[in-house]
Design an enzyme around this catalytic site. Sequence first.
Site, short mmCIF file in Angstrom:
data_model
loop_
_atom_site.label_atom_id
_atom_site.label_comp_id
_atom_site.label_asym_id
_atom_site.label_seq_id
_atom_site.Cartn_x
_atom_site.Cartn_y
_atom_site.Cartn_z
N ARG A 1 126.60 -9.85 59.61
CA ARG A 1 127.73 -9.37 58.82
C ARG A 1 129.02 -10.15 59.05
O ARG A 1 129.73 -10.47 58.10
CB ARG A 1 127.97 -7.90 59.14
N ARG B 1 127.81 -5.83 65.34
CA ARG B 1 126.60 -5.02 65.29
C ARG B 1 125.69 -5.52 64.18
O ARG B 1 126.15 -5.85 63.10
CB ARG B 1 126.96 -3.57 65.02
#
Lengths: 217, 249, 666
Positions: free
Chosen positions: C337, C463
Site C-alpha cells: 500500500r 501493514r
Amino acid sequence: MSLTGIFLILFLVVHLAGNLQLLSNDGGQSFNVYADFMANNPLIQFISKGNFFFILLHAVVGTGLWLTNRSARGGQGYAVKVTKATNTNAGFAKNMWFLGVIIFVFIVVHLAQFWFQMKFGEVGADVVMVNYGDGDVKDLYALVAATFTNLPFVIFYVVCMVVIAFHLWHGFQSAFQTIGWNHPKYTPIIAFLGKAYSILIPLGFAIIPIIFYLNHA
Amino acid sequence: MKLTLKVWRQKNAKDKGHFETYQVTANEHMSFLEMLDVLNESLISEKKDPVYFDHDCREGICGTCSMVINGQPHGPMQGTTACQLHMRHFKDGNTITIEPFRAKAFPVVKDLVVDRSAFDRIMQAGGYISVDTGQAVDGNSIPIGKETAAKAFDAAACIGCGACVAACPNASAMLFVSAKVSHLGLLPQGKVEAKRRALNMVHQMDEEGFGMCSNVTACEAECPKEISVDNIARLNREYIGAAFTADEK
Amino acid sequence: MELNGKVPPGPISEKWTKYKSSMPLVSPDNKRRLDVIVVGTGLAGGAAAASLGELGYNVKCFTFHDSPRRAHSIAAQGGINAAKNYKNDGDSVHRLFYDTVKGGDYRSREANVHRLAEVSVNIIDQCVAQGVPFAREYSGMLDNRSFGGVQVQRTFYARGQTGQQLLIGAYQALSRQVSNGTVTLYNRHEMLDVVLIDGKARGIIARNLVTGKVERFAAHCVVLATGGYGNVFYLSTNAMNCNVTAAWRAVRRGALMANPCFTQIHPTCIPQYGDYQSKLTLMSESLRNDGRVWVPKKKEDAEAIRQGKKRGIDIPEADRDYYLERRYPAFGNLVPRDVASRAAKVECDKGHGIVPTGLGVYLDFADAIERYGKSKAHSMNLENPSPEKIRELGEKVVEEKYGNLFEMYEKITGEDPYKMPMKIYPAVHYTMGGLWVDYNLETNIPGLFALGECNFSDHGANRLGASALMQGLADGYFVIPYTIGTFLADEIRTPRFSTDAPEFEAAEKAVTDRLQGFLKNNGNQSAESFHRRLGKIMWDYCGMSRNAEGLKKARKMIQELREEFYKDVYVPGSLDEYNPELEKVARVADFIEMGELMCLDALERNESCGGHFREESQTPEGEALRDDANYAFVSAWGWTDTSKEPELHKEPLKFEAIELKTRSYK
C-alpha cells in the site's frame, strides 16, 4: 392463522361445489337434497362444528394478532409513511383484519339468512317443505331465490365476495409462507394457484346471486 | 439546491416530541448525512442544539444510521442505507420529512436516535454457535457447498440496522431474526443447535415487544442489504419443526 | 526508561509454543474471582471479551456504540490472511512471517509477528466453526485470493464484507458469553480515563452516553482494544466515531505511545470531491488483483479529463501510463500500500491526475473483464464470441468477485465502474503505531493491555492488506487469553476493588471537571471545525510525504490550534444528557495532542520506512531509503504532562530470524 386459514380455504371449495348446484336447471331439487344431506349427516355435522370453531379461532387469533401488532408499532405513529413492499398484495396484507371484520359481518348475516333457517327455521313460517320422493326436505332453494331477487342483498353479497377475494389474495400465499413452505421452484406455483383461487372461488360465489337476479327479478 | 427539512425533535424518551422545520442549502454530491452535517454546523453556529442522529461508518455496513426519510427507512433508494443515499436523488425545493425508526421496542433516545438494544438481547438468546475458542477443527474438514455458503452469506449480510422493524406495519423483527436463524442454520456447524436457536430467538423477540409477521414484505423492500423474506419462511419451518419435536417442554 | 519487550528466548519458531506451555496459569476457581475490563468490541476486543469469558473470568465489556456489532472492524472489506497453504503455492508460517516483517519495512518486533503467523491458521478454523460464511469453491473447500505485497494466495474472504462477517462471528461469541453471564455488556459507554492504584491499572471511568452520567468501574486489569487514530486526519476511511481517546487517556496516565507517525495511506479510495465531505470511502485492495492503475501519459490529456472534455475511455492504450507495472514489474499492481500510494502521489504531483482537484488516478477493469469474458466463453464452448458477448460474460465474472464494491462505488460517485474506469486516490486508512506493548501485549503500565490496532506491535511501518483482521483476532482469541495470565496469576489474592477508593474519586472528578470545562467555555467554533483544520494540517505536512521543515511548522500550527481550541470551542447542551457534541469535543482535544506527537515523531525519525516517507531520505529513483544504523528501534513516547516536552524512549529492534534488507518490489 395459517392452519385455520388453509382449512377455511378448503371449506370454501366444498361450499362452492354445493352452491353451484343452485344453477342446475331442476327447480332446486339437487340443491335441496344436498342441503338436507349437509344439515343432517352426522359426519358433516361434525365437520361443520369444526368449521364454526375454526372460523371463530381464525377471527379471535387474527384479532389478537392485530392488537399485538398495533401495540408493537408504539404510541407515536409516522407522520409520513410509504409502505413499499416486494409483495404485490401488501395493501391487502396490511389490512387483513379490516377485511376480516367485513367478512365476519358477512358470515353472520349469511348464516342468519340461510343456515339458521335451514336448521331451526319454523316450517310454514320461515321455510316450506318439498318432497322429491324420498321424504320431505326444506326448500332452501326457494329461500335463496327469494333473497337473490332482492337487489340490495345481491349487491351486498357481490361486494362481500370482492372483499373475500382481497382477503384470499394475500391469505392464500401467506398461509404457505407462514408454515415455511417456501421454495424457489414451488413458491411461484403456489403464488399462481393462490391468485387463481382467490379470483375463481369468489367469482363462483358471486355469480350465483347475479344469475338469480337476472333470471328471476 | 435549497431544501426544507421537517425533522423530528425529541429531547429524551419521556418527551412527547414534535417536528421542527429547517431550511438547508445542499449540493447534489453530498450524502444525506453530510447534508444533515451542514444543517448541524449552522445550528451550532447559532448556538442551538444540533439534530442528533446515529451514524458511524458512512459506508453502509455498520448499521448505525437509522432514520425514516419521507416515510421510508433509509430513504427512497433500494438497497441503500441513509449514509449512502446521495442528494442527487432529491430535487431543488423538495421538502423532506425525517423521523426516527419508530416501534415500541425501539424507544427514542433523542431526536432521531433510538435504542436498538433489543436486537442485542435477541442475539444473546441464541444467535450464535456454541463453540469455545480453540475447539475448532480444520476449516476445510467439513466441505460446504458454494451455493450453501452463498445463501448463508446472503442472510449473514444483515447489518442489524432495524429498518425491517421500522418499515413493518406490525413492527415485527422477523426479518432480522430469520436472517440470523437462516445464516447459522444453513451451515453444517450451526445445524446442531438450530431448533433451540429458533425457539429462543423468537421467544425473545416476542418478549421485547416486536409484532408478528403477517407477510406484508415491506421489510424485504426496505432492507438496505436486500435480505429475502425466504429467510422468514425458513425460520417458520425451523420454528414449527422445533416446536413439534423439541425434546424439552 | 528501559523498555523490556519480554520476548522469550529460543529459536523464533519455538518461542510461542514453549512460552505458552511454561506460562503461569490461573485456576478456574480463581478466574471467577478476577475481574477484567475490556474496552472496545471490535475484532480484538470482542474476541478477547468472549474468550476471557469462556475461560471463566468475570468480564466487563464496554463500547461507545449502541451495539458491539457496530465496531469499525465491520468495514474491512477484502479479507484475512492465514498461512494455510490450501493453494499449494508454497505458503508457510515462515513465509507469512517474512512477508509481514518485510512489508512492515523491518520496523516490527520479530517475535510478535512470528506468533501472529503461527496462530493465523487457528483463526480461520475458529471462524469457520463460528459460522463465518467464507467464500467456497464448488468442491466445498475454502477459496483464497491474493493481496498486495505477497506472491501467494493466502487471503480468505467473504465477498467484500470479510470484516463484517468476522466481527459478527466475534459478536456472536460475545453474545453467547453475555447470555452465560460471564460478560457484562455496557453499550453506549465511553471510556474517559484509566484508574491506576499503586501503579497498576485497576479500572476505568466511563460516561454513560445516554444519561450522561460519569461512572466508575473497577477490575483487576484493563484491556484496551479501542482501534486506531486515523481520524486525526479528519478525512480518513475510518468511521466517524473512531478516536484515540481511550489510548490517549492511557498515555496521559503514563502509558507510552509507540511509533505514532506510522500511518497507512491506502491507495484505493474514492477521491475527495468537496469541502463538506465527512469521510472517505475505501475501495478494497482486492480490486488490485484485477484492476490496472494508470494515468494519461500526456499532461494535455490529463488536463482535458480534469476539465471534463475527455473521459478515461477516450485515451488510447498507447497514451496510458500503467505506472505501477512500469516501475515495479515483479509485483505490478499488487505492490504494498505505501508504495502504491506514493506512486499515485508522484504522478498527480507531476500533473497527471484525472479528477478536478488533480488528485486522482484510474483503476481500470476493462482488461480483466475481457480476460474473464474470453475464459468464460471458452469454458462455455462458444465459438467466435462477439466482443459484446465477451464483455457481458466478463462483467458477470467481475460482478461475482467484486459486485458489492462496484455497487458502492456507483452509489457514491454516480458512475458505472463496469463501463468507466474507477477514479481512486490514496487516503488515510490505518495506523500502525499505537500503545507500546511487550510480548504479552501489556503496556508499560502493569495490568493495562492493548490489543489490535490500538497497539503498535505487528505491522512495523506498513501493514500488508488483510493483516489487520488477522492481528485483531489473533490478539483477541489466541494471545491475550494466555498472556493475561502472566499478570493475573499474581493477583489471585487481590480482593475486588471498591470504586469508592480515592483514586477512583479523583479520576472521576478529573473527568467531570474536564467535560464541564468544555461546556463552560462558551466559545464560537464547533469541535468539528477544529477537527477539520487539524486534519488539513496533518494531511499537508504529516501525510504521504514529510520533511523536517514542514513537520516543524505543522507542530507549531497544531500548538496554536490547541490554544485557540481551548479558548474558542463551543459545545451545546449539558453533561447529564445524551450529548454527542460533548463526546466529540473531548475526542478532538485528544486528537490535537496526538497530532502534535505524530509530527514530532515523524520529525525525529529522519529515515523513510514503510508509510513514513521523509523527503530527505530517498534513493535517486525516489524510493524510500531506510536507515537501519540509526533508526532500527521503536520510538515510544511518554507524555503525561502536555505542558512539557514529550519524552522519547527507544526499544531497539533485533532481527535474528530475518536479515535486514532493502525492501524491493521491482
